[in-house]
Design a protein around this motif. Structure first.
Motif, PDB file in Angstrom:
ATOM      1  N   TYR A 242     104.036 -33.915  27.175  1.00 25.45           N
ATOM      2  CA  TYR A 242     103.163 -32.923  26.560  1.00 25.45           C
ATOM      3  C   TYR A 242     103.893 -31.876  25.734  1.00 25.45           C
ATOM      4  N   TYR A 243     105.191 -31.717  25.940  1.00 29.02           N
ATOM      5  CA  TYR A 243     105.944 -30.688  25.212  1.00 29.02           C
ATOM      6  C   TYR A 243     106.735 -31.269  24.045  1.00 29.02           C
ATOM      7  N   LYS A 244     106.338 -32.440  23.552  1.00 26.63           N
ATOM      8  CA  LYS A 244     107.103 -33.130  22.510  1.00 26.63           C
ATOM      9  C   LYS A 244     107.210 -32.314  21.232  1.00 26.63           C
ATOM     10  N   ASP A 245     106.241 -31.421  20.965  1.00 30.97           N
ATOM     11  CA  ASP A 245     106.300 -30.606  19.751  1.00 30.97           C
ATOM     12  C   ASP A 245     107.444 -29.606  19.792  1.00 30.97           C
TER      13      ASP A 245
ATOM     14  N   ARG B 179     111.740 -32.592  20.566  1.00 34.21           N
ATOM     15  CA  ARG B 179     111.586 -33.926  19.962  1.00 34.21           C
ATOM     16  C   ARG B 179     112.661 -34.901  20.424  1.00 34.21           C
ATOM     17  N   LYS B 180     113.759 -34.389  20.987  1.00 33.39           N
ATOM     18  CA  LYS B 180     114.827 -35.270  21.452  1.00 33.39           C
ATOM     19  C   LYS B 180     114.717 -35.613  22.939  1.00 33.39           C
ATOM     20  N   ALA B 181     113.643 -35.176  23.577  1.00 31.91           N
ATOM     21  CA  ALA B 181     113.456 -35.479  25.007  1.00 31.91           C
ATOM     22  C   ALA B 181     113.307 -36.982  25.214  1.00 31.91           C
ATOM     23  N   ARG B 182     113.946 -37.496  26.256  1.00 31.11           N
ATOM     24  CA  ARG B 182     113.832 -38.905  26.637  1.00 31.11           C
ATOM     25  C   ARG B 182     113.371 -38.977  28.089  1.00 31.11           C
TER      26      ARG B 182
ATOM     27  N   ASP C 296     117.814 -36.620  34.079  1.00 33.05           N
ATOM     28  CA  ASP C 296     118.033 -35.265  34.583  1.00 33.05           C
ATOM     29  C   ASP C 296     117.454 -34.253  33.600  1.00 33.05           C
ATOM     30  N   ARG C 297     117.703 -32.990  33.884  1.00 36.01           N
ATOM     31  CA  ARG C 297     117.189 -31.924  33.009  1.00 36.01           C
ATOM     32  C   ARG C 297     117.620 -32.126  31.570  1.00 36.01           C
ATOM     33  N   LYS C 298     118.873 -32.525  31.389  1.00 33.87           N
ATOM     34  CA  LYS C 298     119.418 -32.705  30.045  1.00 33.87           C
ATOM     35  C   LYS C 298     118.697 -33.822  29.299  1.00 33.87           C
ATOM     36  N   GLN C 299     118.409 -34.922  29.971  1.00 38.46           N
ATOM     37  CA  GLN C 299     117.729 -36.060  29.339  1.00 38.46           C
ATOM     38  C   GLN C 299     116.290 -35.693  28.982  1.00 38.46           C
ATOM     39  N   LEU C 300     115.629 -34.978  29.878  1.00 37.79           N
ATOM     40  CA  LEU C 300     114.226 -34.623  29.682  1.00 37.79           C
ATOM     41  C   LEU C 300     114.046 -33.364  28.830  1.00 37.79           C
ATOM     42  N   LYS C 301     115.148 -32.647  28.572  1.00 38.46           N
ATOM     43  CA  LYS C 301     115.134 -31.406  27.782  1.00 38.46           C
ATOM     44  C   LYS C 301     114.242 -30.338  28.415  1.00 38.46           C
TER      45      LYS C 301
ATOM     46  N   TYR D 284     108.162 -33.970  36.845  1.00 39.35           N
ATOM     47  CA  TYR D 284     108.865 -32.865  36.194  1.00 39.35           C
ATOM     48  C   TYR D 284     107.887 -31.992  35.413  1.00 39.35           C
ATOM     49  N   LEU D 285     108.270 -30.745  35.219  1.00 44.86           N
ATOM     50  CA  LEU D 285     107.511 -29.862  34.350  1.00 44.86           C
ATOM     51  C   LEU D 285     108.479 -29.124  33.433  1.00 44.86           C
ATOM     52  N   TYR D 286     108.030 -28.854  32.245  1.00 48.41           N
ATOM     53  CA  TYR D 286     108.895 -28.353  31.177  1.00 48.41           C
ATOM     54  C   TYR D 286     109.288 -26.893  31.356  1.00 48.41           C
TER      55      TYR D 286
END
Length: 778
Positions: free
Chosen positions: A388-391, A394-397, A424-429, A559-561
């Motif tokens: 949901y936070y892709k906007d 944009r680099k989240a995986r 992890d947090r880094k991958q999901l941003k 997870y949540l952003y």
């Protein structure tokens, strides 16, 4: 091949045992050094101001009592002190600071005097009692430095090196002292990549760029650094001596052949030879003195990847076994932390993936095809809707990436692995935790949160006990946000750091409580506030397609952003550990309770009949009328792209061909026959299973490839629809007016379309119909 001075099959996770004899000279003396204190040696306590019968002297004493004779006897060895000729003897005697299961005797006492000496994967030995095989030598770390016996686990204080009087590691010397090419060179490189020497097969391995597949001419360089005694010799490969620039050409390079390396003296005589084995997979050298599943042990790693130019350096790395079911397998998976000499984390980039200090070596011991997790996660990465936070990110995986590699453990070939990123947090941003010292509020600020479900529970199933199709509606158990509380109700907190930053279970608790306790009507009104609804939809189609046996609640990331952001506590999901999929169960079998894992099985029925039941979250979603329509519409979209049988089978076949072209499948079968007898046959089973699975889901969702093909052809000439985030794109061949309906048949609006592309914004998420064509708006 591992060596065992006396073979006994003992199922201990840290010590995988194989068979081969090592001889001791009965007239020579040896000393024992423990992995926990490498500078010390085993002595008799009475000569070193200790009450202990057997004492470990940290000063590495060279006195006579520090030396031992090792003599073959019965089913093991006698270990006799060189100073007073006493035998190390197994006993039930346990006196604090004096004896813990070991005493000294002046005469042989049957099997109590006999010891098995067993080498592990890491070049250490364990010393195990013949009379009581579960009892192993164990150096106490409580300050007494007493040597006793305890049930063996393979921990550092049970691992020993044996040295002769010249200081030689007796086990390292057993591989032979004959002159070999490996002993004559300091370094040997092709394409500036260090060749990896396998001490088991006595051959070198070389990684090839995949651009050479299936077997083009290889124009490369061969360089070596010879030891001083062989400086006048010349090295050749496949009969070719490198030119002045070190260049050679190997015609039609073939990973199925072994290429001859030869070292020739000035008289033209071959001094030594060896073989080079090529592979299209990167090579990973793991060097570590021991390993366990509890804490990290420091060692080194080198990743040689011919797809990227330049020399690949050896780096400091720490290792720990990982996995739950995988921990019981002899072929272990490893968690890796990259560090510097001071122990600080260091990020490094491999395979063109992210730069990070955390990596995973997945052994895939459970999966007969050695690819299910990778194939499945690749698919998820390619088709799943963004969170949901892709906007904003944009680099989240939401899935890991990885590459298949061949691993060498302490200089010996160890098999086919997949080296992957961590989720992890880094991958999901996710937004980072902010410490009170730097936050604007002056207080700790929790932003992003990452949880993982590790086992089954009422909370993980979100409202029912395992295997019980009864939903009592009571709230989950209480939680504590005290620092150090890594777990709650079989969930693990993966971010923030639960020891040093913050613990926050509230969002997950509230989401589970909402699912477990709400009525169906309240659930339908609120589910999109608590969860990332489009991702839930895609995840359901994903696990239904795979017929997952262990990923419908457990083995998931939640997870949540950003708790402080506009979506606050909305939770999204991501997959993990996808071994029990594509017709394979979580234990690696193709059957469940004697019945085959048929691709024709209905997912919901299967979970209730054979696994722990569906989660209450998906149970309630499946009762929503619009959910089923949305699944059908999304399935129809995916069936034209990622979910075609050919596209899915191609993913399997590509990896199977890579294994075959590299002949890594054959080496894996040779090394790990108990797990992987025929990777190609296992891959073929997957492709046949996929064909039938797609047929089954087509029937469920009413998808007819012929009819859909006609509809798509009409749409191409008339209207083409594509749903977006609260928007709809319509391309049409001519200007016209159309009606937009929701699934209940209510007219939402009339739209005047121009020829070409039209974008309609401000639409609520859902399924819409235009000219009898369905489209999903997120």
């Amino acid at each position: 091949m591992k060596r065992v001075l006396f073979f006994l099959m003992i199922c201990v996770a840290a010590c995988h045992v194989a068979q081969a004899d090592v001889s001791f000279d009965e007239n020579k003396r040896y000393r024992f050094s423990c992995s926990s204190y490498a500078s010390g040696t085993l002595v008799l306590g009475k000569y070193h101001n200790s009450m202990a019968y057997l004492y470990y002297d940290l000063s590495q004493s060279d006195s006579d009592d520090a030396w031992w004779y090792i003599r073959k006897e019965g089913k093991g060895y006698h270990i006799i002190n060189a100073k007073d000729n006493t035998f190390i003897t197994r006993s039930d005697e346990r006196i604090p600071n004096v004896a813990k299961g070991l005493v000294l005797s002046v005469n042989p006492m049957g099997t109590d005097n006999q010891w098995q000496i067993v080498e592990n994967d890491y070049g250490y030995v364990t010393v195990q009692s013949v009379s009581t095989p579960a009892q192993w030598w164990n150096l106490r770390k409580d300050g007494s430095y007493l040597l006793g016996t305890y049930p063996g686990t393979g921990s550092d204080n049970e691992l020993f090196k044996i040295f002769d009087e010249d200081g030689n590691d007796i086990l390292a010397g057993q591989s032979g002292s004959e002159s070999t090419l490996h002993s004559m060179v300091d370094s040997l490189r092709i394409y500036n990549k260090q060749l990896v020497y396998d001490s088991s097969s006595k051959r070198y391995f070389c990684s090839l760029p995949q651009t050479l597949r299936p077997g083009d001419d290889y124009h490369t360089t061969l360089t070596c650094k010879l030891k001083d005694a062989y400086q006048d010799c010349v090295l050749s490969l496949d009969g070719q001596t490198p030119d002045a620039e070190g260049q050679i050409t190997i015609e039609n390079v073939d990973c199925g052949e072994a290429y001859k390396l030869a070292l020739t003296n000035p008289e033209g005589k071959e001094v030594a030879t060896a073989e080079v084995q090529f592979t299209f997979l990167p090579l990973v050298e793991v060097n570590v003195p021991s390993c366990n599943g509890s804490y990290y042990t420091s060692g080194h790693i080198r990743v040689t990847d011919a797809n990227f130019p330049g020399h690949d350096s050896l780096f400091i790395a720490a290792y720990r076994y990982r996995g739950a079911t995988a921990m019981s397998k002899d072929k272990k998976s490893y968690a890796i932390k990259l560090r510097d000499a001071a122990g600080n984390s260091v990020d490094r980039k491999y395979f063109g993936l992210r730069s990070d200090n955390n990596w995973i070596l997945d052994a895939m011991a459970i999966d007969p095809a050695c690819m299910r997790n990778r194939v499945s996660t690749d698919l998820w990465n390619d088709f799943s809707v963004a969170p949901y936070y892709k906007d904003r990110e944009r680099k989240a995986r939401t899935g890991t990436r990885g590459k298949f590699v061949e691993v060498f453990l302490n200089g010996k070939y160890h098999g086919l692995y997949c080296m992957t990123e961590k989720l992890d947090r880094k991958q999901l941003k996710l937004k980072k935790f902010v410490d009170a010292s730097t936050s604007a509020s002056g207080e700790n600020e929790v932003h992003g949160l990452l949880y993982k479900s590790s086992q089954w529970s009422y909370e993980v199933l979100m409202g029912h006990e395992q295997g019980q199709k009864y939903f009592p509606g009571y709230s989950p158990r209480n939680y504590s946000n005290q620092l150090g509380n890594e777990r709650w109700a079989e969930f693990e907190l993966k971010y923030p750091d639960y020891e040093t930053e913050a613990v926050d279970w509230e969002p997950l608790y509230n989401a589970v409580d909402f699912v477990a306790t709400s009525s169906q009507s309240n659930f339908e009104r609120g589910v999109k506030d608590y969860f990332d609804y489009p991702v839930l939809r895609d995840y359901y189609l994903f696990i239904e397609l795979l017929l997952t046996t262990d990923n419908h609640g457990k083995n998931m990331f939640y997870y949540l952003y950003d708790r402080q952001g506009p979506e606050a506590d909305r939770i999204s999901v991501a997959p993990w550990d996808l071994d029990g999929v594509w017709g394979c169960r979580w234990d690696g079998s193709y059957n469940v309770y004697g019945n085959p894992l048929s691709p024709k099985l209905d997912f919901e029925t299967f979970l209730w009949d054979y696994e722990h039941g569906q989660t209450t979250l998906y149970w309630k979603l499946n009762k929503m009328p619009e959910w089923k329509d949305e699944l059908a519409a999304r399935y129809a979209q995916l069936r034209r792209t990622h979910f075609t049988a050919d596209a899915l089978k191609q993913r399997v076949q590509q990896y199977a061909r890579l294994f075959a072209d590299s002949h890594a499948d054959e080496r894996e079968a040779d090394r790990w026959k108990k797990y992987h007898t025929d990777l190609q046959q296992a891959a073929e089973y997957m492709t046949e299973w996929i064909d039938e699975r797609i047929e089954t889901l087509d029937k469920k969702y009413g998808y007819d490839p012929v009819v859909e093909g006609v509809n798509q052809a009409v749409a191409d000439n008339d209207l083409a629809l594509c749903g977006g985030k609260q928007s709809l794109a319509i391309r049409c061949g001519k200007a016209q007016t159309v009606s937009l309906y929701n699934l209940s048949g209510t007219l939402v609006r009339r739209i005047r379309l121009n020829e070409g592309l039209n974008v309609i914004n401000a639409l609520s998420p859902g399924v819409y119909v235009v000219n009898a064509l369905k489209v999903v708006v997120e």
